[in-house]
Scaffold this active site. Structure first.
Site, PDB file in Angstrom:
ATOM      1  N   TYR A  37     -16.321 -11.158   0.816  1.00 60.90           N
ATOM      2  CA  TYR A  37     -15.312 -12.108   1.623  1.00 60.90           C
ATOM      3  C   TYR A  37     -15.622 -11.801   3.217  1.00 60.90           C
ATOM      4  O   TYR A  37     -15.624 -10.386   3.478  1.00 60.90           O
ATOM      5  CB  TYR A  37     -13.993 -11.918   1.351  1.00 60.90           C
ATOM      6  CG  TYR A  37     -12.857 -12.744   2.067  1.00 60.90           C
ATOM      7  CD1 TYR A  37     -12.959 -14.114   2.203  1.00 60.90           C
ATOM      8  CD2 TYR A  37     -12.112 -11.912   3.322  1.00 60.90           C
ATOM      9  CE1 TYR A  37     -11.984 -14.786   3.147  1.00 60.90           C
ATOM     10  CE2 TYR A  37     -11.261 -12.559   4.051  1.00 60.90           C
ATOM     11  CZ  TYR A  37     -11.150 -13.981   3.972  1.00 60.90           C
ATOM     12  OH  TYR A  37     -10.416 -14.623   4.781  1.00 60.90           O
ATOM     13  N   LYS A  89      -3.361 -16.915  -1.291  1.00 60.03           N
ATOM     14  CA  LYS A  89      -4.363 -18.054  -2.241  1.00 60.03           C
ATOM     15  C   LYS A  89      -3.559 -18.363  -3.498  1.00 60.03           C
ATOM     16  O   LYS A  89      -2.402 -19.064  -3.285  1.00 60.03           O
ATOM     17  CB  LYS A  89      -5.890 -17.335  -2.322  1.00 60.03           C
ATOM     18  CG  LYS A  89      -6.282 -16.891  -1.192  1.00 60.03           C
ATOM     19  CD  LYS A  89      -6.529 -17.526   0.043  1.00 60.03           C
ATOM     20  CE  LYS A  89      -6.990 -16.960   1.237  1.00 60.03           C
ATOM     21  NZ  LYS A  89      -8.178 -15.932   1.347  1.00 60.03           N
ATOM     22  N   ASP A 106     -10.875  -6.757  -5.510  1.00 57.19           N
ATOM     23  CA  ASP A 106     -10.295  -8.069  -4.957  1.00 57.19           C
ATOM     24  C   ASP A 106     -10.274  -8.885  -5.965  1.00 57.19           C
ATOM     25  O   ASP A 106     -11.201  -9.570  -6.269  1.00 57.19           O
ATOM     26  CB  ASP A 106     -11.241  -8.447  -3.605  1.00 57.19           C
ATOM     27  CG  ASP A 106     -10.593  -9.617  -3.143  1.00 57.19           C
ATOM     28  OD1 ASP A 106      -9.766 -10.264  -3.533  1.00 57.19           O
ATOM     29  OD2 ASP A 106     -10.870  -9.688  -1.884  1.00 57.19           O
ATOM     30  N   ARG A 141      11.313  -1.746   6.697  1.00 54.78           N
ATOM     31  CA  ARG A 141       9.847  -1.558   6.842  1.00 54.78           C
ATOM     32  C   ARG A 141       9.455  -0.780   5.598  1.00 54.78           C
ATOM     33  O   ARG A 141       8.461  -0.590   4.837  1.00 54.78           O
ATOM     34  CB  ARG A 141       9.283  -0.832   8.064  1.00 54.78           C
ATOM     35  CG  ARG A 141       7.846  -0.369   7.933  1.00 54.78           C
ATOM     36  CD  ARG A 141       7.080   0.280   9.063  1.00 54.78           C
ATOM     37  NE  ARG A 141       8.123   0.515  10.321  1.00 54.78           N
ATOM     38  CZ  ARG A 141       8.709   2.075  10.231  1.00 54.78           C
ATOM     39  NH1 ARG A 141       8.419   2.636   9.196  1.00 54.78           N
ATOM     40  NH2 ARG A 141       9.355   2.330  11.079  1.00 54.78           N
TER      41      ARG A 141
END
Ligand SMILES: *Cc1c(COP(=O)(O)O)cnc(C)c1O
Length: 384
Positions: free
Chosen positions: A103, A200, A175, A51
């Site tokens: 978004y 993306k 972003d 982690r």
């Protein structure tokens, strides 16, 4: 050669990755392990628990940081988990100024999760970035923007936002999902944090959901890694490997996305049935000059609306295309088509979405890397 001196394509292939020290494997192995054997208590090889850090993820984080001209990278289980990390740096009562053309998933995270914990959001028209100043007060801590925006392809001036952020001692987060570091480098333009939905273009093959943050400031990076480890929304070794592989062709894919985008945008503009084509490469795009200043090319995302603005006409086109697949998401090698009003933006009241241009006949394309001629022929048959 030092990474900072490499050009983009060289970085895409070499930055952050080294032959495996144990075997010489040229490709970063998938370290599918949760833990690492320690020689004595606290005496380990830099990895204690996956982690906190994992060698495959580590290589990817360094690669993405290098692509963004940043020092520190962190990868997350999704783009939204990356945004979640940034918001957790704030405290109850803090205010955030964001764009009104955001978004949808970011909007939902802001409104339905973080408002509850006492953060306050302002959604502002940033076509003229100076508008931001009207919303700044003593509680303002963060400006959150994206450019180009989804699905209207509005362009926000990142450098102007950065100047405003500096002047008022705020953080600016960008972003950069739509542009990718191939087209736009927000840290170089003065931003403090860059965020990606790696899902993306960076991943690029529609096979991974992932997010990333990159920054240059050590204190900010410490916070980022503390939250990444404490909240635990990390990405898996296998996914990290897939994205490392995707990145090696990011520059090649983006070149083709841009070429195809340009060809298709110009084709759409000649079509009788089409009312408006939204693509920042057109000279009559309202912020074309800003796009030219802050981007190296204009990308493969295009939206268009139809004359008469009939929902049935849009649904007919979406049904008739053969090469474009009807799907959410974007940025993969294959071309996708979407209908924002009934898909990504269905949750927004009609009146409100129409104000920002998301009308019933609006269609969004994520232009892939197929042959442009085939894509144009497909759109031609669907339009007629
Ligand atoms: C998809 C997307 C996100 C969210 O990323 P996920 O990986 O789906 O969580 C955020 N911003 C933009 C611009 C996106 O397109």
């Amino acid at each position: 050669m030092e990474e900072k001196d490499m050009k983009f394509g060289t970085k895409a292939i070499h930055a952050g990755v080294h032959p495996d020290t144990a075997t010489g494997a040229i490709m970063t192995p998938i370290y599918q392990t949760s833990t690492y054997v320690q020689e004595g208590i606290g005496n380990h090889k830099g990895f204690a628990y996956s982690r906190t850090s994992n060698p495959t993820r580590d290589a990817l984080e360094k690669s993405i940081a290098a692509l963004e001209n940043g020092k520190y990278g962190a990868c997350f289980g999704s783009g939204l988990a990356a945004i979640d990390c940034v918001l957790k740096m704030l405290n109850p009562g803090d205010e955030i100024i964001s764009t009104n053309d955001l978004y949808g998933g970011s909007y939902r995270l802001f409104k339905t999760i973080f408002e509850k914990y006492g953060l306050k959001f302002h959604f502002v028209d940033m076509a003229n970035a100076e508008n931001i100043e009207h919303y700044i007060n003593d509680n303002t801590k963060l400006i959150w923007i994206e450019s180009p925006t989804n699905p209207m392809m509005n362009i926000i001036d990142v450098a102007v936002c950065a100047d405003i952020a500096k002047k008022h001692n705020l953080l600016l987060a960008v972003d950069n999902t739509f542009a990718t570091p191939y087209l736009q480098l927000p840290l170089d333009l003065g931003a403090d944090i860059v965020m990606h939905s790696v899902t993306k273009y960076i991943g690029g093959h529609s096979d991974v959901v992932m997010g990333a943050l990159v920054c240059n400031d050590k204190q900010l990076a410490d916070e980022m890694y503390r939250i990444q480890n404490s909240s635990g929304a990390v990405t898996a070794p296998m996914d990290s490997f897939l994205v490392l592989r995707g990145i090696k062709t990011l520059h090649l894919r983006m070149q083709r996305h841009c070429e195809n985008g340009k060809a298709i945008a110009h084709f759409l503009k000649t079509q009788d049935k089409i009312e408006n084509v939204y693509w920042p490469g057109f000279e009559d795009h309202p912020n074309h000059e800003i796009a030219k200043k802050q981007m190296t090319d204009f990308g493969g995302m295009i939206s268009f609306s139809l004359k008469g603005n009939k929902l049935e006409d849009a649904l007919e086109i979406v049904k008739k295309v053969r090469l474009f697949s009807l799907a959410e998401s974007l940025g993969g090698v294959e071309s996708l088509i979407g209908h924002p009003a009934t898909m990504t933006h269905a949750a927004i009241p009609k009146e409100e979405r129409e104000k920002s241009g998301v009308v019933d006949s609006l269609i969004r394309l994520s232009v892939g890397v197929e042959d442009a001629e085939d894509l144009i022929n497909d759109l031609k048959q669907a339009l007629n």
